[in-house]
Write an enzyme that holds these catalytic residues in place. Structure first.
Site, PDB file in Angstrom:
ATOM      1  N   CYS A 156     -27.007  -9.878 -17.141  1.00 48.78           N
ATOM      2  CA  CYS A 156     -26.381  -9.635 -18.442  1.00 48.78           C
ATOM      3  C   CYS A 156     -27.342 -10.091 -19.539  1.00 48.78           C
ATOM      4  O   CYS A 156     -27.879 -11.198 -19.483  1.00 48.78           O
ATOM      5  CB  CYS A 156     -25.060 -10.387 -18.533  1.00 48.78           C
ATOM      6  SG  CYS A 156     -24.320 -10.312 -20.173  1.00 48.78           S
ATOM      7  N   CYS A 158     -25.270 -13.193 -21.458  1.00 53.11           N
ATOM      8  CA  CYS A 158     -24.954 -14.473 -20.811  1.00 53.11           C
ATOM      9  C   CYS A 158     -25.802 -14.725 -19.572  1.00 53.11           C
ATOM     10  O   CYS A 158     -25.652 -15.741 -18.909  1.00 53.11           O
ATOM     11  CB  CYS A 158     -23.474 -14.559 -20.469  1.00 53.11           C
ATOM     12  SG  CYS A 158     -23.021 -13.590 -19.026  1.00 53.11           S
ATOM     13  N   CYS A 191     -17.938 -13.149 -20.218  1.00 59.86           N
ATOM     14  CA  CYS A 191     -19.229 -13.249 -20.905  1.00 59.86           C
ATOM     15  C   CYS A 191     -19.148 -14.285 -22.043  1.00 59.86           C
ATOM     16  O   CYS A 191     -20.006 -15.157 -22.171  1.00 59.86           O
ATOM     17  CB  CYS A 191     -19.620 -11.877 -21.454  1.00 59.86           C
ATOM     18  SG  CYS A 191     -21.350 -11.725 -21.900  1.00 59.86           S
ATOM     19  N   GLY A 206       0.797  -1.226   0.000  1.00 60.26           N
ATOM     20  CA  GLY A 206       0.000   0.000   0.000  1.00 60.26           C
ATOM     21  C   GLY A 206       0.824   1.269   0.000  1.00 60.26           C
ATOM     22  O   GLY A 206       0.301   2.342  -0.224  1.00 60.26           O
ATOM     23  N   CYS A 262     -22.074  -7.819 -19.671  1.00 63.33           N
ATOM     24  CA  CYS A 262     -20.905  -7.929 -18.803  1.00 63.33           C
ATOM     25  C   CYS A 262     -19.814  -6.992 -19.288  1.00 63.33           C
ATOM     26  O   CYS A 262     -19.555  -6.904 -20.485  1.00 63.33           O
ATOM     27  CB  CYS A 262     -20.336  -9.348 -18.838  1.00 63.33           C
ATOM     28  SG  CYS A 262     -21.426 -10.587 -18.177  1.00 63.33           S
TER      29      CYS A 262
END
Lengths: 304, 256
Positions: free
Chosen positions: A252, A255, A283, A43, A277
């Site tokens: 979606c 899909c 997808c 970080g 997606c």
């Protein structure tokens, strides 16, 4: 190694101007040192001597440099831009490394060993054999609240993160909820507050406890930071306004997935729209699997 | 009684020039100390040294901390000093925009110190912010406005609310009424006097306005060329000035 790459041909022409993966070995060493330091202090933003790359700032110069320092000739490389493999940014960066490094490339998340991404984490869970490289425009999460770099560095070193909550407070007071929907600030291992790059906050939970190495490169701002595998990453919030990873409340249209992050696509001028997606590989894989399943069912029915 | 603040021989030089030299005094809980002097007399340098914003070249500043009693703030680590800076200390700047975040709403400005010391409940922060805005006479419906949209006097009151929300014990003020017109000044002074009495605050007020110290300060220090030339009870110093510079200062006040 250089001889090998000097002989590398590009569309039949000999090119000997480039080292493997464009950057010279000294530069790659310098970047690798920054990456190792970043991995050692999760970080923390490590400054590095960012080079001019043959693309404009904001197009992923940081991610490209990190990828260049990370790639080996055996790697399989995947590039996604907002989840898609076929958008301009993804295509040009993929071709860049095809030409300068000669590495194999793929669209399939599971096949790739290094994935450079702009603004998404793939839906397919990552593994310990993979490295995810993020393109970062502004690495400093406190930047819009505190313009001075000297001051923000001091705030990081002294762990003074009250200001980050001021931003979330402002969100709630103005919008009634935490309206920050991307680049949502996170705290890494209870220490550094980090900007996860502009990924949607839907992806934030995937940052935490991820088996893959996650590297973040900011070219213009000359910073590299990292999350080693299985790092604890917590999204900041208030007790009475907890963090919610949101997405469009829809399935979606291609899909039928209800789990993946969706793009809204306008299809005509009459208000037609569909949700698909944002991860094109995810997808496509789902649709292919559905087709095979349908076909095999047809076969079974035909035989019986 | 232990003094809240003990200052011993604080000196600060700017190269060969004197910022302030050999300043010593003690401040007891609930006491308000005024520092007056002309421009360039070292008032702001001294205040900066006391509040940890400038590093003095010599001297000690002992603050009576809640946990460990008197400690030299100059020898504290920076995190400790900054922690003091947002809990037990407050600093009111002359220009409100130095002490406020101009891009953050009034409520956010007041809430910042609370969040900095670990408050993580939005409702609680909001309630306290509204309470403090009320105390400094800023209407509730301005809580989500940015300080840019406030008048100078309101900005200064907001700065005070932002500083006092964590219940500090010592407030540093650098010309808190500077640049405000007299009627707004009067209301601000009224407010400050009320808050100081009500919360039992100790305060150090730097100003060149003798009327301000007359109203607010219990004790007074007069500075000239970086040194303290006279000190004592406010009324005593102002009514019977001994040092020639103090005499000049007192006699220079315009009578309306």
């Amino acid at each position: 190694m250089s001889e090998r790459w000097n002989k590398m041909s590009d569309q039949g022409q000999e090119i000997d101007a480039y080292n493997f993966a464009y950057l010279d070995e000294q530069t790659k060493r310098m970047i690798r040192r920054a990456i190792l330091k970043a991995l050692a202090v999760p970080g923390y933003q490590v400054p590095f001597a960012s080079r001019e790359m043959p693309m404009p700032y904001g197009w992923g110069t940081g991610g490209v440099q990190v990828s260049a320092a990370t790639l080996t000739p055996e790697d399989t490389f995947k590039v996604i831009d907002q989840g898609a493999d076929d958008t301009t940014n993804a295509v040009s960066i993929r071709r860049f490394f095809e030409r300068t490094a000669g590495v194999a490339t793929t669209d399939e998340t599971a096949q790739a060993s290094v994935i450079q991404t702009r603004h998404r984490i793939p839906e397919t869970p990552l593994t310990e054999d993979q490295i995810l490289v993020y393109q970062v425009p502004i690495p400093e999460p406190l930047r819009f609240l505190e313009p001075s770099e000297v001051e923000t560095r001091k705030m990081h070193s002294l762990e003074e993160y009250g200001l980050m909550h001021v931003k979330l407070y402002e969100d709630i007071s103005r919008h009634g909820e935490i309206a920050t929907s991307y680049a949502y600030p996170v705290k890494v291992e209870g220490r550094y507050v980090m900007d996860p790059s502009p990924i949607p906050k839907f992806d934030n939970p995937k940052l935490s406890d991820c088996p893959a190495i996650q590297l973040f490169g900011a070219g213009r701002e000359q910073r590299i930071y990292a999350l080693p595998p299985y790092t604890r990453v917590v999204s900041l919030d208030f007790e009475d306004h907890p963090f919610i990873p949101s997405k469009a409340d829809h399935a979606c249209d291609l899909c039928a997935s209800r789990e993946s992050y969706l793009d809204e696509v306008i299809t005509d001028d009459a208000g037609g729209r569909m949700f698909v997606c944002s991860d094109t590989d995810y997808c496509r894989t789902r649709r292919a699997a559905a087709t095979i399943e349908l076909n095999s069912r047809d076969m079974t029915e035909a035989c019986s | 009684m232990t003094p809240l603040l003990q200052v011993r021989d604080v000196s600060r030089y700017y190269g060969p020039r004197i910022g302030c030299a050999d300043v010593s005094f003690e401040l007891y809980p609930g006491e308000v100390m005024g520092i007056v002097g002309e421009s360039g007399s070292g008032k702001s340098t001294l205040l900066g040294c006391l509040a940890g914003q400038l590093a003095p070249d010599a001297g000690e500043v002992l603050f009576d901390t809640r946990a460990e009693g008197p400690r030299d703030t100059l020898k504290m680590s920076e995190p400790e000093r900054r922690m003091l800076g947002r809990t037990d200390w407050a600093f009111v700047h002359q220009h409100a925009r130095d002490g406020l975040r101009m891009g953050v709403s009034a409520g956010g400005n007041v809430g910042e110190r609370l969040m900095a010391v670990g408050e993580r409940h939005y409702g609680e922060i909001r309630t306290q912010a509204l309470d403090w805005l009320g105390r400094v006479e800023i209407p509730d419906d301005r809580v989500d406005d940015r300080p840019r949209a406030f008048s100078g006097g309101m900005q200064q009151r907001l700065q005070i609310a932002r500083n006092l929300v964590t219940g500090p014990r010592l407030v540093f003020m650098d010309e808190p009424t500077g640049g405000l017109d007299v009627s707004v000044q009067a209301r601000l002074l009224d407010l400050l006097r009320g808050l100081v009495r009500e919360m039992g605050l100790s305060a150090i007020i730097v100003t060149h306005d003798l009327a301000v110290v007359r109203l607010l300060a219990d004790r007074l220090m007069v500075m000239k060329d970086g040194r303290v030339v006279e000190g004592g009870l406010t009324d005593q110093v102002l009514d019977d000035p001994q040092h020639e510079y103090t005499q000049l200062l007192v006699s220079s006040v315009l009578q309306v």
